[in-house]
Design an enzyme around this catalytic site. Structure first.
Site, short mmCIF file in Angstrom:
data_model
loop_
_atom_site.label_atom_id
_atom_site.label_comp_id
_atom_site.label_asym_id
_atom_site.label_seq_id
_atom_site.Cartn_x
_atom_site.Cartn_y
_atom_site.Cartn_z
CB THR A 64 -1.01 -0.22 1.09
OG1 THR A 64 -1.62 -1.19 1.05
CG2 THR A 64 -1.93 1.06 1.05
CG HIS A 65 4.51 1.26 0.40
ND1 HIS A 65 5.83 0.71 0.42
CD2 HIS A 65 3.86 1.40 1.56
CE1 HIS A 65 5.52 0.09 1.69
NE2 HIS A 65 4.45 0.41 2.47
CG ASN A 66 -1.32 2.82 -3.79
OD1 ASN A 66 -1.41 2.64 -2.57
ND2 ASN A 66 -1.34 2.24 -4.71
#
Lengths: 243, 588
Positions: B513-515
């Site tokens: 979840t590193h957008n």
């Protein structure tokens, strides 16, 4: 004291926010940390009986989970572990009806990287899938359903279903099998509060201590087996015998 | 028609990490601040309850604390030639919702990006020449590491990060990360105690000449009182960290570091279960007038304000700008427009090692307790003879032994039946895994915009993601995977199994979840949406704070940099913007 002073302010007289701790109402908070007694939301232990499956469906699911997780010297089978009951409760709730998912159309067939694009919910997939399996087997196995096959025949059928080699008409047998397997494993390894993993059977088998929350004494005991058995959110069997 | 509320000085969209930091900083100046959060109020004792938080099914599998796609989904495709379809369930990444945001259920790896990361384009051009990055759209951030150092320091001390400095004022420190940019003082807390798996990994990495060090962690090694006077407890290594709220006040979050103070301020107000629909602009589209939001009973409200701070998740910041017509949406054909530009992700790969005679007790774990090798991250190594730029951290951070998700078995094991069961039992305690977390460099065809077909529950277009891993990043990841094999072989397992990164990006299995990107910062309004202070080039009383500002992503978890950017923006607002409200802090 500030910690006991609870103050819910509305910004204007016109506001009609309901100021209780709830996920469903807008809430305005200012001047203090809100806190209400018993505001937690613990899981509800499941009761006896079938919530979703019809009796004949339940018999088939019990037979399926008992082949996916057969009884042997390592554990009881999936049926006695409660996997069918677990799946039943899941299908009766938000997992079964996809209420948390994006279900607006239009529906289109996507690429594999775009994920499941079907319109059917898990509950619908189980209902239609079990009916299709039953019709297929009655046609090809002398009018016997899955629960009437012997263990070897059941395994053989599940293997061909898993391999995508059973023609269930509009239903994709392989993805149906994957759904069965996913939910069976969830039931076998989830906390017993959800109806599966009865007596923490899977946790005892692999050595998972369950819902414990403090391992500080054992962090640097490298390569040594953790000495305590598992506990569930609902406790452990030996706890209930103590005053 | 929305009902109009009395005006506020500042309206903040989203009450997660950045919203809480900005709210604290700006209320200190006496400003009247309201934060509007679309999810519920959440706090430790009630919502991350020690009596039932250790529930893998509920929180890790059914994801009780996360944003539900029914509330807001996104569409995705790998290339512009495909038709984007909605991710009907989130899988590859899991956005948060509610007070605390994704900062509730993060792992806690808390990195600083390096000087070379902040000057990606000029640094790489200078070292390797323009040709090396011709296929990429990497950019400089417009700030330098030196400008960010004190902001990093403040975030780390707010959180009580547990770690070991590797570079103190230019002096390399034994036991820390020798490749990091210089920090002015030590971490607030020492590293966590190491379980067996990362200890063994570090021995193996050292034996082949690499430099392992304890991963900087927001799971606390000791009890701590932060500069706001808020106390936290020592992490108990329960193994229910990522995807869970911490029941033990041991994981840094808005709840454990800021809210106990912030919520008591009379000039702060939080409105929960209230979703901002858009930022309202004046007739010329040059200044924001406030926001319109809808509460959970379906009533729309207009909240006027002098300033609007977008502090939602990065992807949602970008979408809100598009829906509010702040700036121009990026067009990959022409390269024009800035909102949605340079969407990046993370390029990860893994390896599992199976042993006969070891017991790793995988359940004794926390989200960020482990060891990292940064020898092959960023530009720590010479790429001169290589065919890529960027790199990856190699991390051995066993986060959990939760058995619905963690059941390693060697290849060839059936998925069910007695043989499956035996292999599951035999390998549960004795498997060690580690992974590479690689940089994700911007490419012209990777971007965000609004979907032409699919709508949310209010009828607004969903965000559309167009993304695949650039060839450069795939080559990088494979090269780092080769380094992981070297470490694996040194540990002499019975068997090792690689999970390499290949095309195409798949939205189904969880990856990260590193957008990042979509509202990137920079020095040029033609190629960035916000200036170096995260102020919109187009609407100067709007600031956009989050990983949306990253021009590209490094091989490191983003939260440390997100927190630092929040302090950096807060300083700019307090010390510069408020002297002359409404003015641009950087002339275009």
């Amino acid at each position: 004291m500030a910690s006991t002073r609870r103050q819910f302010l509305t910004s204007a007289a016109a506001l009609s926010f309901v100021t209780i701790a709830s996920q469903t109402y807008a809430q305005t908070i200012s001047g203090a940390l809100p806190w209400h007694p018993f505001a937690g939301d613990p899981p509800q232990p499941s009761l006896a009986g079938w919530y979703f499956f019809k009796p004949e469906e339940a018999r088939v699911i019990e037979a399926i989970v008992d082949r996916l997780i057969p009884a042997d010297d390592l554990s009881v089978g999936g049926r006695d572990a409660g996997c069918a009951a677990f799946i039943d409760r899941q299908l009766a709730g938000s997992f079964g009806n996809s209420s948390r998912l994006y279900t607006q159309g239009p529906y289109a067939k996507g690429t594999p990287t775009q994920g499941y694009q079907g319109e059917a919910t898990p509950a619908m997939r189980y209902r239609a899938g079990l009916a299709a399996i039953d019709a297929y087997l009655r046609k090809n196995k002398n009018d016997r359903g899955f629960a009437q096959l012997n263990a070897q025949e059941q395994d053989d059928f599940l293997k061909t279903l898993e391999a995508g080699k059973v023609d269930l008409g509009a239903i994709d047998g392989k993805t149906l099998f994957d759904l069965f397997l996913q939910n069976t494993m969830e039931g076998f390894f989830a906390d017993p509060v959800y109806g599966g993993n009865r007596d923490m059977v899977s946790w005892k088998m692999i050595g998972f201590p369950g819902a414990r929350y403090d391992y500080r004494d054992h962090i640097t005991k490298h390569n040594q087996r953790y000495p305590l058995g598992p506990v569930s959110i609902t406790g452990a069997p030996d706890w209930s015998h103590k005053g | 028609m929305a009902r109009k509320l009395p005006p506020k000085d500042v309206v903040i969209v989203g009450l997660g990490w950045t919203g809480a930091i900005l709210a604290h900083e700006l209320t200190e100046t006496g400003l009247d601040v309201v934060a509007i959060e679309r999810g519920p109020w959440r706090d430790t004792a009630t919502d991350f309850n020690i009596g039932y938080m250790q529930d893998e099914l509920r929180y890790a599998v059914r994801r009780d604390l996360f944003l539900q796609p029914a509330q807001e989904a996104m569409t995705m495709r790998n290339t512009t030639s495909q038709t984007a379809l909605p991710m009907r369930d989130y899988g590859s990444f899991l956005p948060g919702t509610g007070v605390g945001g994704a900062g509730v259920h993060w792992n806690g790896h808390t990195w600083r990006f390096w000087q070379s990361d902040f000057e990606t384009k000029s640094h790489l051009t200078q070292r390797y020449g323009e040709g090396r990055i011709a296929d990429l759209q990497v950019q400089d951030w417009g700030v330098t590491y030196d400008e960010m150092e004190s902001a990093y320091d403040r975030f780390e001390y707010l959180c009580g990060i547990s770690g070991k400095a590797g570079n103190l004022n230019g002096n390399i420190q034994e036991g820390g990360n020798p490749f990091e940019s210089a920090r002015k003082r030590e971490y607030p807390l020492p590293p966590m105690q190491m379980p067996y798996a990362p200890t063994l990994f570090a021995e193996g990495a050292k034996s082949v000449g690499y430099h392992p060090f304890p991963t900087p962690s927001a799971n606390l090694s000791k009890s701590y009182v932060n500069p706001l006077g808020i106390a936290m407890g020592q992490c108990t290594m329960c193994g229910f960290c990522e995807r869970f709220g911490c029941a033990n006040y041991s994981k840094s979050s808005a709840q454990t570091t800021i809210l106990p103070l912030l919520m008591r301020k009379s000039n702060f107000e939080a409105r929960c279960n209230s979703e901002v629909l858009q930022v309202n602009l004046d007739g010329a589209g040059k200044m924001a007038k406030g926001v319109t939001y809808i509460d959970s009973s379906g009533v729309e409200w207009e909240q006027p304000a002098e300033m609007v701070l977008l502090c939602a998740y990065g992807l949602h910041n970008a979408r809100l700008m598009m829906l509010s017509k702040i700036g121009k949406i990026y067009d990959p054909q022409t390269g024009e427009g800035t909102v949605g530009r340079n969407y990046c992700y993370q390029t990860n790969a893994g390896i599992q090692l199976f042993f006969e005679d070891k017991n790793f007790n995988p359940f004794i774990a926390s989200g960020a307790c482990g060891q990292t090798v940064d020898d092959f991250n960023g530009d720590a190594f010479d790429h001169g003879s290589l065919d890529f730029v960027g790199g990856a951290g190699i991390n051995c951070i066993p986060t959990n032994g939760r058995p619905i998700g963690f059941r390693p078995t060697p290849p060839g094991t059936p998925r069910w039946g007695s043989a499956w069961k035996k292999a599951t039992k035999d390998n549960y305690l004795s498997t060690l895994g580690f992974s590479s977390q690689g940089s994700s460099y911007a490419a012209r065809g990777n971007y965000l915009d609004l979907d032409p077909t699919y709508k949310d529950r209010f009828g607004r277009p969903l965000l559309r993601m167009t993304f695949d891993f650039p060839d450069n990043d795939i080559r990088m990841s494979h090269w780092v995977s080769d380094r992981m094999v070297e470490i694996a072989k040194a540990l002499k397992p019975k068997q090792y199994v690689e999970a390499r990164r290949n095309k195409s990006w798949n939205s189904v299995p969880y990856q990260s979840t590193h957008n990042t990107g979509g509202a990137i910062m920079g020095a040029d309004p033609k190629t960035s949406a916000v200036n170096k202070y995260l102020q919109s080039w187009d609407v100067p009383n709007v600031f956009v704070i989050g990983a949306s500002a990253f021009p590209q992503n490094a091989g490191k978890n983003p939260t440390g940099t997100v927190g630092a950017l929040a302090f950096h923006a807060a300083d700019a607002i307090r010390n510069q913007y408020l002297r002359n409200p409404g003015a641009a802090l950087v002339q275009a």
